[in-house]
Motif scaffolding. Structure first.
Motif, PDB file in Angstrom:
ATOM      1  N   VAL A 274     -68.611  83.004   2.150  1.00 47.11           N
ATOM      2  CA  VAL A 274     -68.962  84.268   2.833  1.00 47.11           C
ATOM      3  C   VAL A 274     -68.395  85.343   2.178  1.00 47.11           C
ATOM      4  O   VAL A 274     -67.367  85.181   1.771  1.00 47.11           O
ATOM      5  N   HIS A 275     -68.994  86.734   2.335  1.00 47.66           N
ATOM      6  CA  HIS A 275     -68.301  87.935   1.731  1.00 47.66           C
ATOM      7  C   HIS A 275     -68.510  88.864   3.136  1.00 47.66           C
ATOM      8  O   HIS A 275     -69.590  89.073   3.441  1.00 47.66           O
ATOM      9  N   GLU A 276     -67.140  89.277   3.360  1.00 48.39           N
ATOM     10  CA  GLU A 276     -67.157  90.370   4.378  1.00 48.39           C
ATOM     11  C   GLU A 276     -67.193  91.660   3.671  1.00 48.39           C
ATOM     12  O   GLU A 276     -67.694  92.785   4.554  1.00 48.39           O
ATOM     13  N   ASN A 277     -67.014  91.969   2.513  1.00 49.03           N
ATOM     14  CA  ASN A 277     -67.127  93.289   2.145  1.00 49.03           C
ATOM     15  C   ASN A 277     -68.343  93.222   0.937  1.00 49.03           C
ATOM     16  O   ASN A 277     -68.540  92.273   0.443  1.00 49.03           O
ATOM     17  N   PRO A 278     -68.853  94.254   0.757  1.00 51.13           N
ATOM     18  CA  PRO A 278     -69.862  94.406  -0.094  1.00 51.13           C
ATOM     19  C   PRO A 278     -69.581  93.897  -1.649  1.00 51.13           C
ATOM     20  O   PRO A 278     -68.395  94.174  -2.231  1.00 51.13           O
ATOM     21  N   LEU A 279     -70.494  93.143  -2.156  1.00 52.58           N
ATOM     22  CA  LEU A 279     -70.480  93.014  -3.544  1.00 52.58           C
ATOM     23  C   LEU A 279     -70.925  93.851  -4.491  1.00 52.58           C
ATOM     24  O   LEU A 279     -72.184  94.233  -4.360  1.00 52.58           O
TER      25      LEU A 279
ATOM     26  N   ARG B 136     -59.216  70.546   2.259  1.00 50.91           N
ATOM     27  CA  ARG B 136     -58.371  69.691   2.621  1.00 50.91           C
ATOM     28  C   ARG B 136     -57.849  69.958   3.921  1.00 50.91           C
ATOM     29  O   ARG B 136     -57.821  69.310   4.960  1.00 50.91           O
ATOM     30  N   CYS B 137     -57.538  71.353   4.141  1.00 51.82           N
ATOM     31  CA  CYS B 137     -57.046  71.832   5.699  1.00 51.82           C
ATOM     32  C   CYS B 137     -57.999  72.761   6.324  1.00 51.82           C
ATOM     33  O   CYS B 137     -57.622  73.135   7.550  1.00 51.82           O
ATOM     34  N   LEU B 138     -58.991  73.161   5.728  1.00 58.56           N
ATOM     35  CA  LEU B 138     -60.059  73.951   6.484  1.00 58.56           C
ATOM     36  C   LEU B 138     -59.276  75.670   6.602  1.00 58.56           C
ATOM     37  O   LEU B 138     -59.918  76.195   7.362  1.00 58.56           O
ATOM     38  N   ASP B 139     -58.172  75.824   5.973  1.00 54.24           N
ATOM     39  CA  ASP B 139     -57.641  77.278   6.011  1.00 54.24           C
ATOM     40  C   ASP B 139     -58.657  78.353   5.089  1.00 54.24           C
ATOM     41  O   ASP B 139     -59.231  77.707   4.203  1.00 54.24           O
ATOM     42  N   ARG B 140     -58.569  79.582   5.384  1.00 56.18           N
ATOM     43  CA  ARG B 140     -59.293  80.315   4.667  1.00 56.18           C
ATOM     44  C   ARG B 140     -58.853  80.787   3.136  1.00 56.18           C
ATOM     45  O   ARG B 140     -57.749  80.896   3.124  1.00 56.18           O
ATOM     46  N   VAL B 141     -59.628  80.696   2.249  1.00 52.01           N
ATOM     47  CA  VAL B 141     -59.192  81.059   1.054  1.00 52.01           C
ATOM     48  C   VAL B 141     -59.870  82.068   0.460  1.00 52.01           C
ATOM     49  O   VAL B 141     -61.238  82.356   0.405  1.00 52.01           O
ATOM     50  N   GLU B 142     -59.102  83.033  -0.141  1.00 58.21           N
ATOM     51  CA  GLU B 142     -59.905  84.369  -0.710  1.00 58.21           C
ATOM     52  C   GLU B 142     -59.982  84.063  -2.085  1.00 58.21           C
ATOM     53  O   GLU B 142     -59.018  83.729  -2.672  1.00 58.21           O
ATOM     54  N   ARG B 143     -61.019  84.606  -2.606  1.00 58.14           N
ATOM     55  CA  ARG B 143     -61.407  84.351  -4.080  1.00 58.14           C
ATOM     56  C   ARG B 143     -62.236  85.688  -4.681  1.00 58.14           C
ATOM     57  O   ARG B 143     -62.996  86.093  -3.942  1.00 58.14           O
TER      58      ARG B 143
ATOM     59  N   VAL C 167     -81.554  91.863 -19.187  1.00 56.29           N
ATOM     60  CA  VAL C 167     -80.613  92.441 -17.979  1.00 56.29           C
ATOM     61  C   VAL C 167     -79.214  91.990 -18.343  1.00 56.29           C
ATOM     62  O   VAL C 167     -79.010  90.774 -18.148  1.00 56.29           O
ATOM     63  N   ARG C 168     -78.161  92.970 -18.591  1.00 57.56           N
ATOM     64  CA  ARG C 168     -76.724  92.582 -18.747  1.00 57.56           C
ATOM     65  C   ARG C 168     -75.925  93.495 -17.822  1.00 57.56           C
ATOM     66  O   ARG C 168     -76.254  94.304 -17.590  1.00 57.56           O
ATOM     67  N   GLY C 169     -74.959  92.578 -17.358  1.00 55.97           N
ATOM     68  CA  GLY C 169     -73.887  93.384 -16.374  1.00 55.97           C
ATOM     69  C   GLY C 169     -72.932  92.652 -15.674  1.00 55.97           C
ATOM     70  O   GLY C 169     -72.774  91.474 -16.322  1.00 55.97           O
ATOM     71  N   GLY C 170     -72.595  92.923 -14.451  1.00 59.12           N
ATOM     72  CA  GLY C 170     -71.981  92.058 -13.679  1.00 59.12           C
ATOM     73  C   GLY C 170     -71.880  92.230 -12.189  1.00 59.12           C
ATOM     74  O   GLY C 170     -72.297  93.317 -11.725  1.00 59.12           O
ATOM     75  N   VAL C 171     -71.017  91.330 -11.531  1.00 60.10           N
ATOM     76  CA  VAL C 171     -71.019  91.473 -10.097  1.00 60.10           C
ATOM     77  C   VAL C 171     -69.490  91.201  -9.874  1.00 60.10           C
ATOM     78  O   VAL C 171     -68.794  90.267 -10.275  1.00 60.10           O
ATOM     79  N   VAL C 172     -69.006  92.010  -9.128  1.00 58.46           N
ATOM     80  CA  VAL C 172     -67.404  92.048  -8.748  1.00 58.46           C
ATOM     81  C   VAL C 172     -67.273  92.316  -7.158  1.00 58.46           C
ATOM     82  O   VAL C 172     -67.916  92.990  -6.302  1.00 58.46           O
ATOM     83  N   GLY C 173     -66.490  91.422  -6.431  1.00 58.99           N
ATOM     84  CA  GLY C 173     -66.060  91.532  -5.159  1.00 58.99           C
ATOM     85  C   GLY C 173     -65.205  90.518  -4.641  1.00 58.99           C
ATOM     86  O   GLY C 173     -64.491  89.722  -5.571  1.00 58.99           O
ATOM     87  N   THR C 174     -65.215  90.073  -3.434  1.00 59.24           N
ATOM     88  CA  THR C 174     -64.161  89.105  -2.909  1.00 59.24           C
ATOM     89  C   THR C 174     -65.269  88.234  -1.839  1.00 59.24           C
ATOM     90  O   THR C 174     -65.956  88.740  -1.053  1.00 59.24           O
ATOM     91  N   VAL C 175     -64.988  86.839  -2.035  1.00 61.37           N
ATOM     92  CA  VAL C 175     -65.560  85.951  -1.016  1.00 61.37           C
ATOM     93  C   VAL C 175     -64.635  84.940  -0.509  1.00 61.37           C
ATOM     94  O   VAL C 175     -63.428  84.936  -0.813  1.00 61.37           O
ATOM     95  N   PHE C 176     -64.953  84.515   0.639  1.00 61.46           N
ATOM     96  CA  PHE C 176     -63.913  83.773   1.413  1.00 61.46           C
ATOM     97  C   PHE C 176     -64.674  82.340   1.405  1.00 61.46           C
ATOM     98  O   PHE C 176     -65.877  82.270   1.628  1.00 61.46           O
TER      99      PHE C 176
END
Length: 169
Positions: free
Chosen positions: A34-39, A69-76, A55-64
């Protein structure tokens, strides 16, 4: 909107497509993250010599994601380089899996589904909060990174006794 207007592209020879994929956008529904902030998306579209759209370029942002293993939230952090090649449908070879088709007479190309595919492929399907994550106890559900298991050894399946004996040596 993440679309390339082919009429504008013909007049200008190059277009910059910028946009944001908002958190409530359905583009990534059903994904393992999921992403809570815009990409943020920045792409450049140009015509190649023989009628191909590049078409060339990129996508930048944060996903969770949830740790597998433990179901904790991981930020990527996401930083995906994208290169897409579109060819008129009458020139597209049948076994070409890296080139996309543009139907004759189409005046606009929606880049959303293609960006979705590139981002999904760039993010690992399974996340781990850390390399030494101990996971959760299968008996009581305790997160073993935070506390010890509350299960009694007597309540465990006796078929595992031989392995437990090796662990204690």
């Amino acid at each position: 909107m993440l679309k390339v207007d082919l009429g504008d592209l013909e007049r200008q020879q190059a277009l910059r497509v910028e946009g944001r994929i908002e958190a409530n956008d359905d583009l990534f529904s059903g994904c393992s993250f999921v992403h809570e902030n815009p990409l943020n998306v920045v792409l450049n579209a140009t015509w190649a010599g023989s009628g191909e759209l590049v078409v060339r370029g990129g996508v930048v942002g944060t996903v969770f994601q949830d740790c597998r293993r433990c179901l904790d939230r991981v930020e990527r952090q996401v930083d995906v380089d994208i290169t897409l090649l579109f060819v008129p449908s009458d020139l597209l070879e049948e076994d070409d899996n890296e080139t996309y088709s543009i139907e004759v007479g189409v005046r606009e190309v929606d880049l959303g589904p293609y960006i979705r595919d590139e981002v999904i492929l760039a993010i690992p399907a399974f996340a781990e909060c850390r390399v030494d994550c101990r996971g959760m106890c299968a008996g009581c559900g305790e997160n073993l990174n935070e506390a010890e298991c509350k299960c009694s050894p007597r309540g465990m399946d006796p078929r595992w006794d031989a392995l437990r004996a090796l662990e204690n040596k």
